[in-house]
Design a protein around this motif. Structure first.
Motif, PDB file in Angstrom:
ATOM      1  N   ILE A 219       0.817  -1.224   0.000  1.00  0.00           N
ATOM      2  CA  ILE A 219       0.000   0.000   0.000  1.00  0.00           C
ATOM      3  C   ILE A 219       0.851   1.275   0.000  1.00  0.00           C
ATOM      4  O   ILE A 219       0.576   2.198  -0.781  1.00  0.00           O
ATOM      5  CB  ILE A 219      -0.970  -0.030   1.198  1.00  0.00           C
ATOM      6  N   PRO A 220       1.893   1.389   0.853  1.00  0.00           N
ATOM      7  CA  PRO A 220       2.693   2.631   0.806  1.00  0.00           C
ATOM      8  C   PRO A 220       3.332   2.863  -0.559  1.00  0.00           C
ATOM      9  O   PRO A 220       3.453   4.008  -0.993  1.00  0.00           O
ATOM     10  CB  PRO A 220       3.752   2.395   1.896  1.00  0.00           C
ATOM     11  N   VAL A 221       3.738   1.804  -1.258  1.00  0.00           N
ATOM     12  CA  VAL A 221       4.368   1.954  -2.568  1.00  0.00           C
ATOM     13  C   VAL A 221       3.348   2.456  -3.591  1.00  0.00           C
ATOM     14  O   VAL A 221       3.627   3.381  -4.371  1.00  0.00           O
ATOM     15  CB  VAL A 221       4.983   0.615  -3.031  1.00  0.00           C
ATOM     16  N   VAL A 222       2.158   1.880  -3.591  1.00  0.00           N
ATOM     17  CA  VAL A 222       1.115   2.329  -4.518  1.00  0.00           C
ATOM     18  C   VAL A 222       0.703   3.768  -4.200  1.00  0.00           C
ATOM     19  O   VAL A 222       0.471   4.579  -5.106  1.00  0.00           O
ATOM     20  CB  VAL A 222      -0.102   1.386  -4.447  1.00  0.00           C
ATOM     21  N   ALA A 223       0.629   4.113  -2.918  1.00  0.00           N
ATOM     22  CA  ALA A 223       0.276   5.488  -2.534  1.00  0.00           C
ATOM     23  C   ALA A 223       1.323   6.475  -3.053  1.00  0.00           C
ATOM     24  O   ALA A 223       0.982   7.556  -3.545  1.00  0.00           O
ATOM     25  CB  ALA A 223       0.162   5.583  -1.018  1.00  0.00           C
ATOM     26  N   LEU A 227       0.623   9.441  -5.771  1.00  0.00           N
ATOM     27  CA  LEU A 227       0.844  10.846  -5.451  1.00  0.00           C
ATOM     28  C   LEU A 227       1.799  11.519  -6.438  1.00  0.00           C
ATOM     29  O   LEU A 227       1.713  12.734  -6.647  1.00  0.00           O
ATOM     30  CB  LEU A 227       1.402  10.972  -4.028  1.00  0.00           C
ATOM     31  N   ARG A 228       2.705  10.760  -7.019  1.00  0.00           N
ATOM     32  CA  ARG A 228       3.627  11.347  -7.993  1.00  0.00           C
ATOM     33  C   ARG A 228       2.878  11.794  -9.251  1.00  0.00           C
ATOM     34  O   ARG A 228       3.324  12.687  -9.961  1.00  0.00           O
ATOM     35  CB  ARG A 228       4.707  10.331  -8.369  1.00  0.00           C
ATOM     36  N   PRO A 233      -7.497  11.880  -3.671  1.00  0.00           N
ATOM     37  CA  PRO A 233      -8.067  11.588  -2.343  1.00  0.00           C
ATOM     38  C   PRO A 233      -8.039  10.104  -1.986  1.00  0.00           C
ATOM     39  O   PRO A 233      -8.205   9.760  -0.818  1.00  0.00           O
ATOM     40  CB  PRO A 233      -9.510  12.102  -2.475  1.00  0.00           C
ATOM     41  N   MET A 234      -7.845   9.246  -2.997  1.00  0.00           N
ATOM     42  CA  MET A 234      -7.775   7.816  -2.698  1.00  0.00           C
ATOM     43  C   MET A 234      -6.618   7.518  -1.736  1.00  0.00           C
ATOM     44  O   MET A 234      -6.699   6.594  -0.920  1.00  0.00           O
ATOM     45  CB  MET A 234      -7.584   7.024  -3.988  1.00  0.00           C
ATOM     46  N   VAL A 235      -5.549   8.313  -1.820  1.00  0.00           N
ATOM     47  CA  VAL A 235      -4.427   8.130  -0.898  1.00  0.00           C
ATOM     48  C   VAL A 235      -4.872   8.395   0.539  1.00  0.00           C
ATOM     49  O   VAL A 235      -4.455   7.706   1.474  1.00  0.00           O
ATOM     50  CB  VAL A 235      -3.265   9.061  -1.292  1.00  0.00           C
ATOM     51  N   SER A 236      -5.744   9.385   0.722  1.00  0.00           N
ATOM     52  CA  SER A 236      -6.265   9.667   2.068  1.00  0.00           C
ATOM     53  C   SER A 236      -7.126   8.514   2.566  1.00  0.00           C
ATOM     54  O   SER A 236      -7.118   8.186   3.758  1.00  0.00           O
ATOM     55  CB  SER A 236      -7.086  10.962   2.048  1.00  0.00           C
TER      56      SER A 236
END
Length: 267
Positions: A219-223, A227-228, A233-236
């Motif tokens: 999940i952190p890698v996809v987030a 973001l790049r 808002p999906m990251v939130s």
């Protein structure tokens, strides 16, 4: 007495103010997850659950969530086993090897994660384990094991070792002594250490970025990759899920370490 009360009040107010300031970004993340628009804005103009519905409809996020859980469980099992056995062995033999063990366990925590990520990427490529779940689990284990180790050192420091001697005097072998005399008295500490390992793995990003592929992204890698490209808002939404999982794990750990207190309160 009156002066101490004023100083205590000022200290508590300052402490709570700093804590609130540090936690405020988490509140911003949760609030922006309910934004109706496709832009990451605070405060949102309108609120909706549209991005939560979108999360469960996007296979990439669901796959990343499954990968994070899989890597987290694997890391928990390996790190807990290594941390508990290392701490137990250190308590049994506090000789020269034990004195060297504690500083060595700390080494992975002192190395910058980007250095670890690059080094392990090269190592796992040579070993034919590039971009696999196992490589990420082993990388996360490097960070999680020291935490489990020091939690268990604290737990074993309060353990009554006469129970182990009594079990051995009664004829129990090493494994039986650990299972029947040690484990029941330290199981809460093991549970807390395992939860710490799981949380560390769930939120680790840098090493997973170097070691994951499209099929093993967490999940952190996809987030980060999302973001790049845009402030989505999906990251939130995903961050809110991670926050809830972490808070839930801490609550479970707190309950597990106070089971006796709870049983007295409920009786």
């Amino acid at each position: 007495m009156h002066r101490e009360t004023i100083e205590d009040a000022l200290f508590r107010a300052s402490y709570l103010s700093i804590l609130a300031f540090m936690l405020l970004p988490l509140a911003v993340v949760v609030v922006t997850s309910f934004a109706e628009s496709g832009q990451l804005l605070f405060p949102p103009e309108n609120y909706s659950l549209v991005h939560y519905r979108g999360f469960f409809e996007e296979t990439r996020w669901i796959s990343a969530f499954d990968n994070s859980i899989l890597v987290g469980v694997g890391t928990t099992i390996v790190a807990t086993t290594l941390g508990v056995t290392a701490a137990f062995g250190h308590e049994l033999d506090d000789g020269r090897a034990g004195q060297v063990l504690a500083p060595l366990v700390l080494v992975p925590l002192l190395i910058p994660p980007i250095i670890l990520g690059i080094s392990m990427r090269v190592y796992f490529v040579k070993a034919g384990m590039d971009a696999s779940y196992l490589s990420i689990i082993l990388a996360h284990t490097l960070w999680a094991t020291p935490l489990v180790y020091f939690v268990m050192r604290s737990v074993f420091s309060r353990f009554d070792w006469r129970l182990l001697d009594a079990a051995r005097d009664l004829g129990a072998g090493p494994i039986q002594s650990f299972v029947y005399a040690v484990l029941p008295n330290v199981k809460h500490g093991i549970f807390v250490g395992a939860l710490l390992a799981f949380i560390v793995s769930l939120q680790e990003f840098v090493m997973a970025l170097f070691l994951s592929s499209h099929n093993t992204e967490t999940i952190p890698v996809v987030a980060w990759t999302t973001l790049r490209q845009s402030l989505d808002p999906m990251v939130s939404v995903v961050s809110t899920f991670l926050i809830l999982i972490s808070i839930g794990a801490i609550a479970v750990a707190a309950i597990a370490t106070n089971l006796d207190w709870l049983s007295k309160q409920l009786s």
